[in-house]
Write an enzyme that holds these catalytic residues in place. Sequence first.
Site, PDB file in Angstrom:
ATOM      1  N   ILE B 203     -71.150  13.151 -77.926  1.00 34.95           N
ATOM      2  CA  ILE B 203     -71.650  11.996 -77.178  1.00 34.95           C
ATOM      3  C   ILE B 203     -71.871  12.505 -75.756  1.00 34.95           C
ATOM      4  O   ILE B 203     -70.911  12.799 -75.045  1.00 34.95           O
ATOM      5  CB  ILE B 203     -70.628  10.839 -77.183  1.00 34.95           C
ATOM      6  CG1 ILE B 203     -70.051  10.627 -78.585  1.00 34.95           C
ATOM      7  CG2 ILE B 203     -71.232   9.581 -76.556  1.00 34.95           C
ATOM      8  CD1 ILE B 203     -70.641   9.592 -79.425  1.00 34.95           C
ATOM      9  N   HIS B 208     -64.588   7.752 -70.437  1.00 36.61           N
ATOM     10  CA  HIS B 208     -63.271   7.803 -71.072  1.00 36.61           C
ATOM     11  C   HIS B 208     -62.587   6.469 -70.793  1.00 36.61           C
ATOM     12  O   HIS B 208     -62.302   6.147 -69.639  1.00 36.61           O
ATOM     13  CB  HIS B 208     -62.449   8.957 -70.501  1.00 36.61           C
ATOM     14  CG  HIS B 208     -61.056   9.013 -71.048  1.00 36.61           C
ATOM     15  ND1 HIS B 208     -60.635   9.978 -71.920  1.00 36.61           N
ATOM     16  CD2 HIS B 208     -59.994   8.187 -70.862  1.00 36.61           C
ATOM     17  CE1 HIS B 208     -59.375   9.756 -72.254  1.00 36.61           C
ATOM     18  NE2 HIS B 208     -58.965   8.678 -71.611  1.00 36.61           N
ATOM     19  N   GLU B 274     -57.061   6.378 -76.946  1.00 39.61           N
ATOM     20  CA  GLU B 274     -58.174   6.852 -76.126  1.00 39.61           C
ATOM     21  C   GLU B 274     -59.492   6.723 -76.884  1.00 39.61           C
ATOM     22  O   GLU B 274     -59.558   7.024 -78.076  1.00 39.61           O
ATOM     23  CB  GLU B 274     -57.943   8.311 -75.715  1.00 39.61           C
ATOM     24  CG  GLU B 274     -56.705   8.479 -74.847  1.00 39.61           C
ATOM     25  CD  GLU B 274     -56.600   9.844 -74.182  1.00 39.61           C
ATOM     26  OE1 GLU B 274     -56.004   9.921 -73.103  1.00 39.61           O
ATOM     27  OE2 GLU B 274     -57.128  10.830 -74.735  1.00 39.61           O
ATOM     28  N   ARG B 292     -46.824   8.519 -75.945  1.00 40.33           N
ATOM     29  CA  ARG B 292     -45.882   8.678 -74.828  1.00 40.33           C
ATOM     30  C   ARG B 292     -46.357   7.799 -73.680  1.00 40.33           C
ATOM     31  O   ARG B 292     -47.437   7.227 -73.738  1.00 40.33           O
ATOM     32  CB  ARG B 292     -45.899  10.135 -74.357  1.00 40.33           C
ATOM     33  CG  ARG B 292     -47.311  10.579 -74.053  1.00 40.33           C
ATOM     34  CD  ARG B 292     -47.392  11.924 -73.374  1.00 40.33           C
ATOM     35  NE  ARG B 292     -48.700  12.521 -73.535  1.00 40.33           N
ATOM     36  CZ  ARG B 292     -49.770  12.287 -72.787  1.00 40.33           C
ATOM     37  NH1 ARG B 292     -49.686  11.444 -71.788  1.00 40.33           N
ATOM     38  NH2 ARG B 292     -50.915  12.877 -73.033  1.00 40.33           N
ATOM     39  N   VAL B 295     -49.458   9.604 -67.451  1.00 37.90           N
ATOM     40  CA  VAL B 295     -49.428   9.781 -65.998  1.00 37.90           C
ATOM     41  C   VAL B 295     -49.977   8.533 -65.300  1.00 37.90           C
ATOM     42  O   VAL B 295     -49.393   8.037 -64.326  1.00 37.90           O
ATOM     43  CB  VAL B 295     -50.276  11.015 -65.599  1.00 37.90           C
ATOM     44  CG1 VAL B 295     -50.338  11.153 -64.080  1.00 37.90           C
ATOM     45  CG2 VAL B 295     -49.727  12.284 -66.237  1.00 37.90           C
TER      46      VAL B 295
END
Lengths: 77, 458
Positions: B203, B208, B274, B292, B295
């Site tokens: 893509i 994102h 994601e 998890r 950040v």
Amino acid sequence: MTPIHSPLPGTFYRSSAPDKPPFKADGDAVALGDVIGLIEVMKSFHEVKSEVAGSNIRFETENEEPVMAGAVLAQVE
Amino acid sequence: MLRKLLVANRGEIAVRVIRAARDLGIATVAVYSDADRESLHVQIADEAVHIGPPAAKKSYLNVANILKAATDTGCDSVHPGYGFLAENADFADACAATGLVFVGPSGDAIRTMGDKVAARSAAHAAGVPVVPGSMGRVADIDAARHILIDTGFPVMIKAAAGGGGRGIRIANDLAEFEAAFPQAAAEALAAFGDGGLYMEKVIAKARHIEVQVLGDGRDAVHCYERECSLQRRRQKVWEEAPSRALSNRIRDELCTSAVRLTRAVGYSGAGTIEYLYDDEADRFYFIEMNTRIQVEHPVTEMITGIDLVAEMLRIAGGEPLRLRQSDIVVRGHAIEVRLNAEDPSRDFAPFPGTVSTLRVPGGPGVRFESMLYAGYTVPPFYDSLLAKLVVHAETREAAITRLVRALSETRIEGLRTTKPLFLALADDLAVQANAVHTRWLEGWLETHAARLVPELEP
């Protein structure tokens, strides 16, 4: 004997990968600009190039040993 | 409720987890290597245990030493933070086998979502759109040719056992593909001990977008999305929430799909799903799940008012989800930038050293997540993240203005940092219009990086 210093603080590696031979073995000759090891600083790798030419290199820092900037990595004749 | 927590990490995330635990009345144990004796996380925890020399594999990745530290100090739980052992399924299992609660999902959930092919299959089964490509490992080049009908070119050939950007090849036409496929298989076998390959359509200009989820093993909720399109070498540098690029309809579809997948895998704890979002096609595609805390979690905390790390600790302590979906509402806009010990004018060369003077930004809508203090020496052995500057305001425009204000207050003397990058990005028209994609920053840096010279005070 002339020392080769670490330009950076970090972790010293004598080869490019764990399964690869060392860049230089004890007793090897060293030309100006030869890579003698890597310093890992904050997950990035930097080549250590010799600023001297000589023979019979003797490493004073072990593989994977932590070093400070300016530490003596090796001596050449 | 958990009683005593070992924090199996260092740096800003160890500080963040210790703070959340103490806010809940949970006692904390820090661990540290020889290089981290003076670290803030060691100073603010109730106890601290030395676990080895500077090299991470002998300290922060040393499972035996970490488990011993936990049992010796009477801990009932372990929080892995991010990085190090956070997505190591065997570590999660080892905690359980030692009688310790691992603050995160089960080892099996980590294993399923950590295997790229298994995760893609799980997403597809849960009705979550995946990037067009193979539904698992590609048996051989004949099978691969059939998949090319769906993907077209360019196409990515990825190692099933790869990750973090490793083991990927891109083919632009059939000839390239037929040459690259056997090479990729041989390389994957040599690099990962597993020659398995899968394929995905490329893509070209995607954003994102990721969805924050919370699950308790039975039920799940989402805490809306973050956009992290500004990346360099696949590392995020600037993250925001919510995404300005999504319509309400797409946002709803995206977040609902994330909850479906979280429920389908019986997920427990905080996780992130994601996606790539293709503006032109107005479509989103699953890429992976991170099992998890991430950040960039604070931007979600700023817009929802939820303490995600505290929720992780409550869930690990056996509480069911406290929040219903209707309780979670978005207020305003948040932006996080990562202040790294790197010189952006010199190809982001790392710059460890001693912080001589520190001036922390403050005031309304500003949060500074960091382990820095004046006199602290940043060791060269770990990652370069010094601080996350997080701002919150009513609108995205006001958040950018506030970011510039907070950056201008920030002084981290003695080191070079990525601060000039963020001042320049905040001033850029494309960033202000959010007209970006995941490859945008690398192109921008080619023409702008040389001017991003950090101030360096002696």
